[in-house]
Design a protein around this motif. Structure first.
Motif, mmCIF file in Angstrom:
data_model
loop_
_atom_site.group_PDB
_atom_site.id
_atom_site.type_symbol
_atom_site.label_atom_id
_atom_site.label_comp_id
_atom_site.label_asym_id
_atom_site.label_seq_id
_atom_site.Cartn_x
_atom_site.Cartn_y
_atom_site.Cartn_z
ATOM 1 N N LEU A 25 -3.469 5.322 -13.280
ATOM 2 C CA LEU A 25 -3.498 5.286 -11.890
ATOM 3 C C LEU A 25 -4.291 4.021 -11.441
ATOM 4 O O LEU A 25 -3.869 3.450 -10.593
ATOM 5 N N LEU A 26 -5.488 3.851 -12.129
ATOM 6 C CA LEU A 26 -6.330 2.653 -11.730
ATOM 7 C C LEU A 26 -5.687 1.472 -12.160
ATOM 8 O O LEU A 26 -5.864 0.295 -11.237
ATOM 9 N N GLY A 27 -5.111 1.526 -13.243
ATOM 10 C CA GLY A 27 -4.255 0.238 -13.869
ATOM 11 C C GLY A 27 -3.274 -0.264 -12.874
ATOM 12 O O GLY A 27 -3.092 -1.468 -12.417
ATOM 13 N N MET A 28 -2.492 0.869 -12.270
ATOM 14 C CA MET A 28 -1.338 0.525 -11.335
ATOM 15 C C MET A 28 -1.941 0.210 -10.160
ATOM 16 O O MET A 28 -1.184 -0.659 -9.445
ATOM 17 N N PHE A 29 -3.094 0.575 -9.607
ATOM 18 C CA PHE A 29 -3.737 0.211 -8.517
ATOM 19 C C PHE A 29 -4.305 -1.104 -8.441
ATOM 20 O O PHE A 29 -3.967 -1.953 -7.485
ATOM 21 N N VAL A 30 -4.552 -1.676 -9.434
ATOM 22 C CA VAL A 30 -5.075 -2.988 -9.775
ATOM 23 C C VAL A 30 -3.726 -3.715 -9.651
ATOM 24 O O VAL A 30 -3.740 -4.930 -9.128
ATOM 25 N N SER A 31 -2.634 -3.477 -10.252
ATOM 26 C CA SER A 31 -1.585 -4.305 -10.247
ATOM 27 C C SER A 31 -0.784 -4.485 -8.720
ATOM 28 O O SER A 31 -0.564 -5.243 -8.354
ATOM 29 N N MET A 32 -0.782 -3.266 -8.044
ATOM 30 C CA MET A 32 -0.183 -3.303 -6.796
ATOM 31 C C MET A 32 -1.228 -3.866 -5.824
ATOM 32 O O MET A 32 -0.602 -4.594 -4.980
ATOM 33 N N LEU A 33 -2.434 -3.981 -5.898
ATOM 34 C CA LEU A 33 -3.251 -4.352 -5.057
ATOM 35 C C LEU A 33 -3.296 -6.028 -5.031
ATOM 36 O O LEU A 33 -3.104 -6.519 -4.186
ATOM 37 N N ALA A 34 -3.100 -6.355 -6.468
ATOM 38 C CA ALA A 34 -3.122 -8.127 -6.597
ATOM 39 C C ALA A 34 -1.602 -8.446 -6.076
ATOM 40 O O ALA A 34 -1.619 -9.477 -5.393
ATOM 41 N N SER A 35 -0.709 -7.481 -6.097
ATOM 42 C CA SER A 35 0.733 -8.003 -5.672
ATOM 43 C C SER A 35 0.478 -7.804 -4.222
ATOM 44 O O SER A 35 1.233 -9.015 -3.465
ATOM 45 N N THR A 36 0.119 -6.848 -3.516
ATOM 46 C CA THR A 36 0.484 -6.657 -2.263
ATOM 47 C C THR A 36 -0.572 -7.409 -1.392
ATOM 48 O O THR A 36 -0.384 -7.755 -0.193
ATOM 49 N N VAL A 37 -1.803 -7.783 -1.988
ATOM 50 C CA VAL A 37 -2.873 -8.243 -0.935
ATOM 51 C C VAL A 37 -2.365 -9.745 -0.515
ATOM 52 O O VAL A 37 -3.144 -10.134 0.511
ATOM 53 N N VAL A 38 -1.583 -10.290 -1.331
ATOM 54 C CA VAL A 38 -1.220 -11.477 -0.751
ATOM 55 C C VAL A 38 0.278 -11.440 0.283
ATOM 56 O O VAL A 38 0.492 -12.697 0.616
ATOM 57 N N SER A 39 0.817 -10.492 0.143
ATOM 58 C CA SER A 39 2.099 -10.554 1.030
ATOM 59 C C SER A 39 2.088 -10.703 2.308
ATOM 60 O O SER A 39 2.942 -11.473 2.673
ATOM 61 N N SER A 40 1.030 -10.223 3.061
ATOM 62 C CA SER A 40 0.948 -10.575 4.468
ATOM 63 C C SER A 40 0.453 -12.057 4.890
ATOM 64 O O SER A 40 0.509 -12.394 5.710
ATOM 65 N N SER A 41 -0.146 -12.770 3.511
ATOM 66 C CA SER A 41 -0.526 -13.858 3.653
ATOM 67 C C SER A 41 0.112 -15.090 3.079
ATOM 68 O O SER A 41 0.052 -16.341 3.141
ATOM 69 N N LEU A 42 1.378 -14.668 2.529
ATOM 70 C CA LEU A 42 2.015 -15.755 2.087
ATOM 71 C C LEU A 42 2.542 -16.911 3.040
ATOM 72 O O LEU A 42 2.659 -17.835 2.489
ATOM 73 N N PRO A 43 3.116 -16.452 4.191
ATOM 74 C CA PRO A 43 3.510 -17.635 5.076
ATOM 75 C C PRO A 43 2.368 -18.513 5.296
ATOM 76 O O PRO A 43 2.468 -19.642 5.308
#
Length: 580
Positions: A25-43
């Motif tokens: 669960l923690l490994g998946m959290f790291v993966s998802m956090l690193a992927s989604t943390v930039v989604s709102s900032s990509l523009p």
């Protein structure tokens, strides 16, 4: 038969399962956090790096592409090597590439770092499913799948919010560094908490040729989709149309070379896989109706999941003038639908053992969400947009994990790794192709609208009304890079918002037919009851059955001949010896 199952596997308590899953669960959290943390900032990121819509699409597509290609590779490796070590390796690759992405100086460097990031993400996606099958039976897995859905929802909600705050208050580069401490903790927890049953050693054989062919086929097709119908600029400032080597943008010499090359690589890949002793994707899996239909359904789920996460964030910022932080908040309805549906449906599947009805409802929600989002405009009531997002999120939550569950329930224990990663691969591939096609459609639509006489007249009037400020605004819009809409003057901002809203809604329309196909595939899935045995227990049961059969055959030989056959020799030779 049950006596051959170790107590640690057959009597594992709820607390012990949660302890074992904590690392996953923690490994998946790291993966998802690193992927989604930039989604709102990509523009903002693409604007700062001087990238255009194609760069925006490829920053996302690069990760999805390498995730898709590497997923079956990780799945194959999981059937050959220590799954725990592989999971830790995937975390390490992922976070190191994420840190490098934070140092990017141009779109090319960002795309390259994101591509390596996808290699680790593919491992986390494939291995988490395989490891779960090792320690939890399909019947009991539903409620634990809900935990993965919850982690996904929390990281998907928290990531964009955190990323928006970091971008607005510090710097977007820190979005990539934030996951490093979580990754270190994940590695430690996995090492201490995750204990897996031993698997029989197998002869290792990696299908390297298959890997190259699959990568070539997918990459060529995606590059073609992303660039066809667009124009670039050479060093002298002259426009270079993609179709300059032919008579038409889409039907050009480059199109023939890239599409032809991609299809040729795909055909050779199929031939190689059919002849390989250890194929990357065993094509014999497609003889199983459950696997084949689950793959078809997963493609649509991938398009809905990845497409919505990419283009909804763009819609909030480019069509509604939201800041990165506000965009993160505005996508909560979709995540809420995903969170509630995955947890509630997972618990219901575990309690009643029924799964097909929930998948059918999820397929209906995918169609409804995709279609309604194709109708949005820049000024659509946000309450309606929220309902549309919730429907799409609920559809993804009901189908995504449960399609893997259905496949694992019917697959032989020896092929759990490649079968699980196969479904995940086609979901990622569907998402990759979906994002590429939707991005290309969005770019083409925006270009057409911006060049139309009506929009040009409105834009010229708006810029003229700004006086001296108008020249700077015109220069920014003509640069080809993504505009930072929230900072544009209102007269110009409304026009740009309208154009991008039409482009984004047009791109969502592409997902609708795929959602329909997904529902049809789900309807025809065989309704096989869920077993209560874990993969390890099923493997041991199979070995026990084999031993029983072998013993029975041996006893038959003894009864018939009255002799004792030599170990390792065929029964006929033993019988011949006794006759002599």
């Amino acid at each position: 038969m049950s006596s051959n199952i170790t107590p640690s596997e057959s009597t594992r308590s709820h607390r012990e399962v949660l302890t074992a899953l904590s690392g996953l669960l923690l490994g998946m959290f790291v993966s998802m956090l690193a992927s989604t943390v930039v989604s709102s900032s990509l523009p903002v990121i693409i604007h700062d790096l001087g990238g255009d819509q194609a760069a925006y699409t490829w920053v996302v597509t690069a990760t999805l592409l390498t995730t898709a290609i590497s997923t079956p590779i990780w799945g194959k490796l999981s059937d050959l090597f220590n799954r725990k070590v592989l999971f830790q390796l995937a975390i390490t690759i992922f976070v190191l590439a994420t840190a490098v992405a934070g140092l990017s100086q141009d779109p090319g460097m960002m795309i390259a770092a994101r591509a390596v990031q996808g290699l680790g993400a593919g491992g986390l996606a494939a291995l988490s499913q395989v490891i779960m099958a090792d320690i939890i039976s399909p019947r009991e897995r539903g409620k634990y799948m809900g935990l993965f859905g919850a982690v996904m929802a929390v990281s998907t909600v928290g990531g964009p919010l955190l990323g928006g705050v970091i971008t607005d208050t510090i710097n977007w580069r820190w979005n990539f560094y934030i996951s490093l401490p979580f990754a270190i903790i994940a590695l430690i927890v996995v090492q201490k908490a995750l204990h897996l049953p031993k698997h029989p050693k197998k002869q290792t054989r990696i299908d390297y040729f298959g890997i190259v062919l699959l990568s070539t086929a997918v990459a060529l097709l995606l590059i073609w989709v992303t660039n066809a119908g667009t124009t670039t600029v050479d060093g002298q400032g002259h426009d270079l149309a993609w179709g300059d080597l032919g008579n038409n943008d889409w039907w050009s010499l480059l199109t023939v070379l890239m599409v032809g090359g991609g299809l040729l690589a795909a055909i050779i890949f199929v031939v190689v896989e059919l002849k390989s002793k250890e194929p990357l994707i065993p094509l014999t899996l497609f003889r199983d109706r459950t696997f084949t239909l689950s793959v078809v359904a997963s493609i649509s789920t991938g398009i809905a999941m990845f497409g919505s996460s990419v283009f909804l964030s763009q819609y909030m910022q480019l069509s509604r003038g939201a800041t990165p932080t506000q965009a993160g908040l505005m996508t909560i309805p979709m995540i809420g639908g995903l969170l509630l549906s995955s947890i509630i449906v997972g618990a219901l599947i575990t309690r009643f053992g029924k799964w097909k009805g929930y998948l059918i409802v999820g397929g209906v929600f995918l169609i409804a969400g995709s279609y309604t989002l194709s109708t949005i405009h820049y000024d659509t009531n946000f309450a309606l947009v929220s309902v549309y997002m919730f429907l799409l999120g609920a559809g993804v939550g009901m189908t995504m994990q449960n399609l893997v569950l259905v496949v694992q329930n019917t697959t032989a224990p020896s092929q759990i790794g490649v079968a699980s990663s196969g479904v995940t691969f086609f979901r990622s591939l569907g998402g990759t192709i979906g994002v590429s096609v939707m991005g290309a459609a969005l770019a083409a639509k925006v270009t057409d609208l911006m060049g139309s006489d009506s929009i040009l007249a409105k834009m010229q009037a708006a810029i003229m009304s700004l006086g001296e400020e108008g020249a700077a605004v015109a220069k920014q819009l003509q640069s080809g890079s993504l505009p930072e809409v929230s900072k544009l003057p209102e007269a110009v901002r409304v026009i740009v918002e309208d154009v991008y809203a039409q482009g984004i809604s047009h791109s969502f329309l592409i997902a609708v037919p795929f959602a329909v196909i997904s529902l049809i595939a789900i309807i025809f899935l065989p309704n096989v009851p869920l077993t209560r045995m874990t993969t390890s227990e099923r493997r041991q049961a199979t070995e026990a059955d084999f031993a029983t059969v072998s013993t029975s055959e041996g006893m038959s030989v003894l009864t018939a001949t009255g002799g004792v056959p030599v170990v390792g020799e065929p029964a006929d030779e033993a019988r011949d010896g006794n006759e002599k």
